[in-house]
Design a protein around this motif. Structure first.
Motif, mmCIF file in Angstrom:
data_model
loop_
_atom_site.group_PDB
_atom_site.id
_atom_site.type_symbol
_atom_site.label_atom_id
_atom_site.label_comp_id
_atom_site.label_asym_id
_atom_site.label_seq_id
_atom_site.Cartn_x
_atom_site.Cartn_y
_atom_site.Cartn_z
ATOM 1 N N GLY A 88 5.742 3.014 -6.802
ATOM 2 C CA GLY A 88 6.690 2.543 -5.797
ATOM 3 C C GLY A 88 6.175 2.620 -4.372
ATOM 4 N N ARG A 89 4.894 2.347 -4.193
ATOM 5 C CA ARG A 89 4.303 2.410 -2.850
ATOM 6 C C ARG A 89 4.243 1.023 -2.237
ATOM 7 N N ALA A 90 4.981 0.844 -1.148
ATOM 8 C CA ALA A 90 4.913 -0.403 -0.391
ATOM 9 C C ALA A 90 3.756 -0.310 0.597
ATOM 10 N N PRO A 91 3.135 -1.431 0.913
ATOM 11 C CA PRO A 91 2.042 -1.399 1.889
ATOM 12 C C PRO A 91 2.500 -0.816 3.223
ATOM 13 N N GLU A 92 1.673 0.019 3.790
ATOM 14 C CA GLU A 92 1.993 0.697 5.053
ATOM 15 C C GLU A 92 2.122 -0.280 6.211
ATOM 16 N N ASP A 95 6.180 -4.582 8.127
ATOM 17 C CA ASP A 95 7.267 -4.283 9.045
ATOM 18 C C ASP A 95 8.415 -5.230 8.734
ATOM 19 N N VAL A 96 9.531 -5.062 9.396
ATOM 20 C CA VAL A 96 10.719 -5.870 9.132
ATOM 21 C C VAL A 96 10.434 -7.352 9.332
ATOM 22 N N ALA A 97 9.708 -7.696 10.383
ATOM 23 C CA ALA A 97 9.431 -9.103 10.671
ATOM 24 C C ALA A 97 8.644 -9.758 9.534
ATOM 25 N N SER A 98 7.639 -9.062 8.996
ATOM 26 C CA SER A 98 6.854 -9.644 7.906
ATOM 27 C C SER A 98 7.683 -9.787 6.638
ATOM 28 N N LEU A 99 8.566 -8.835 6.398
ATOM 29 C CA LEU A 99 9.432 -8.915 5.213
ATOM 30 C C LEU A 99 10.414 -10.086 5.340
#
Length: 102
Positions: A88-92, A95-99
């Protein structure tokens, strides 16, 4: 089940369930596999359930099969995409804008 199928398909059978009922569903899937000698195909994002009911697993990433094998192979995967999903590791760097763009 009444028609004695060779394969039973499950689509997210434990989604939204509490941990106790997830365990019950996993036991039911395993019990049906053994009692009816059926193959179960389980689509799930719940890795605990995947490990509980699987003899073989496959992981899809963006429509591509990136790993296939026994559950033990997934516990210590070589592919970082598999490891990230399992743990369950999301890329560090996200950020919100990229999502939101995706």
């Amino acid at each position: 089940i009444a028609l004695q199928p060779e394969v039973v398909l499950y689509d997210e059978p434990t989604t939204g369930l509490d941990p106790i009922n997830c365990t019950r569903i996993n036991r039911l899937i395993r019990g049906l596999q053994e009692a009816l000698n059926v193959t179960s195909i389980v689509v799930t994002h719940d890795m605990h359930s995947a490990f509980a009911v699987s003899d073989r697993m496959a992981l899809l990433h963006r429509g591509e099969v990136i790993a296939v094998g026994p559950p033990a192979q997934f516990r210590e995967p070589e592919d970082s995409r598999v490891a990230d999903f399992i743990h369950g590791r999301a890329p560090e760097y996200e950020d919100v804008a990229s999502l939101l763009r995706e």
